[in-house]
Design a protein around this motif. Sequence first.
Motif, PDB file in Angstrom:
ATOM      1  N   CYS A  56      52.507  28.587  36.463  1.00 30.40           N
ATOM      2  CA  CYS A  56      51.465  28.796  37.382  1.00 30.40           C
ATOM      3  C   CYS A  56      51.631  27.430  38.313  1.00 30.40           C
ATOM      4  O   CYS A  56      51.191  27.155  39.316  1.00 30.40           O
ATOM      5  N   GLN A 115      52.177  26.365  41.732  1.00 29.82           N
ATOM      6  CA  GLN A 115      51.055  25.327  42.722  1.00 29.82           C
ATOM      7  C   GLN A 115      51.635  24.102  43.328  1.00 29.82           C
ATOM      8  O   GLN A 115      51.239  23.912  44.373  1.00 29.82           O
ATOM      9  N   SER A 147      45.297  26.569  35.397  1.00 28.08           N
ATOM     10  CA  SER A 147      46.079  26.027  36.837  1.00 28.08           C
ATOM     11  C   SER A 147      45.164  26.662  37.809  1.00 28.08           C
ATOM     12  O   SER A 147      44.663  27.723  37.753  1.00 28.08           O
ATOM     13  N   TRP A 153      46.351  27.851  40.539  1.00 30.05           N
ATOM     14  CA  TRP A 153      47.162  29.051  41.088  1.00 30.05           C
ATOM     15  C   TRP A 153      46.828  30.227  40.192  1.00 30.05           C
ATOM     16  O   TRP A 153      46.561  31.322  40.950  1.00 30.05           O
ATOM     17  N   ARG A 163      44.137  33.781  41.552  1.00 38.66           N
ATOM     18  CA  ARG A 163      44.912  35.103  41.527  1.00 38.66           C
ATOM     19  C   ARG A 163      44.293  35.966  40.659  1.00 38.66           C
ATOM     20  O   ARG A 163      44.065  37.103  40.754  1.00 38.66           O
ATOM     21  N   ASP A 213      52.971  34.880  46.594  1.00 38.36           N
ATOM     22  CA  ASP A 213      53.125  33.348  47.231  1.00 38.36           C
ATOM     23  C   ASP A 213      52.157  33.379  48.480  1.00 38.36           C
ATOM     24  O   ASP A 213      51.565  34.417  48.763  1.00 38.36           O
TER      25      ASP A 213
END
Length: 516
Positions: free
Chosen positions: A440, A444, A498, A500, A504, A514
């Motif tokens: 991740c 990121q 992370s 990211w 999510r 993405d």
Amino acid sequence: MQNTDLDLSLPAVDAAGLRLAVVGSGVMGRGIAQIAALAGLHVTLHDAKPNAAQEAVRELGTTLDRLVEKGKLGADAAQAAVARLQVASGLGDLAGCDVVVEAIVEDLGIKRALFADLEAVVGPHCVLATNTSSLSVTAIAAGLKRPQRVAGFHFFNPVPLMKIVEVIDGLLTAPPVSDFLLGLGRRCGHTAVRAKDTPGFIVNHAGRGYGTEALRLLAEGVAEFHQLDRILRDTAGFRLGPFELMDLTALDVSHPVMESIYHQYYEEPRFRPQPLTRQMLNAGVVGRKVGRGFYRYDGGQQQRFDEAPAPAERPSRVWISARRPEARERLAALVAQLGGTLDEAARPAPDSLCIVTPLGHDTTTCATAEGLDPRRTVAVDWLFDHSRRRVVMTTPVTSPETRAQARGLFGADGVPVSVVRDSAGGVAPRVLATIINIACEIAQQRIAAPADIDRAVTLGLGYPFGPLAWGDRLGPATVLSLLDELLASTGDPRYRASGWLKRRAQLGVSLLTDEE
């Protein structure tokens, strides 16, 4: 930041007369030459060591003959490939090449000197590529008059079988150069993925979590190395356990990479190595090739560790914590399948085996939080498949009787049971969370596209799933909770999630999502 001001008229990547040179005729150089010649390129081999390139061409002929004998290659194709191989008498013979791939020793000074020599020889439109696995492409290109035409072209050993190549954009690499190499990699039959010039690129970067987290579990005394290998093979589906893998690659290769990536990222805790592998390296106990690493090897055969069969003891009843309904449902079904009797009361009976279902906490924390007797409490890994192995985690005071009852119950159908000591996160959940979190962070930092991360890792490391897809299978919210609980339990910043992953998980979307 890329310099696109480059007048570079590149040939079509599928051109019949494309000319490629490989500098360095060792294992990697020969492999690159083999796939390029089979793809129809005219290949020139050069090596500073006298007669090395000639010997490499002879060995490639023998290799192609063996492929013909095995029915994996047609005789005509083999002959045509050999005819496209030639040896350079010196660097001057590379003047007419369209692309030169460097595959020499991993030494920055030596590589930079070679590229300076190449720049003086090749034409202005020749692409210069480095097969480096650990050095900065930007640093290799530094000082050249035209650093824009230098990019990474990182293959994996053995090149003909490992169908993945990383194309690395240095800080000044012109995009058309990387585009050309992506097409060239595909022409040679490989999956080509693009990455920024960062330590470890994609595969060696993403692969840090498997070995370093397993070493951390070993350092904490959670289980022996061979037990950890069994758990990660049988529950998570890895082809090799982390210690088997380190023995295979050898610690004189893998430990310096661990240290290098850790230091290149300025001591990022996620990549922290352990002292044990440095001690083993100092002692020369580096793995299979010397007959001893984590395992001993007799005649090339790995040392075996027998597992005792499940004991006859069974618990009278089994009480399962209801704090995680999904976990309780899975384990209740397994207990029923094994012939156990469930204790459905809100509080366990005095003779019940107590099972807790931690995610990132340890058994002790869960037992005390629910007011359970730690002497008759164990945790069971509920996240992973139970068909090949079950993992039971004790508290420091779990009684021998409770341990035997848990092993007897969960091994009643002959499936092996691993009993490990108390640890935040257990074994497979903790290792997988680390792997997913690092992937991740690669996404990121825009080192590579999410899909390319997964493609590179599955092909380069042989994982059963790409790390981002694996995170989706477990559930991003589950992985986030696991990491958050690990961080809270240990205080170790290696487990910080992370951004990211966080975003999510909060949005309920795939980790492969993405951004435009």
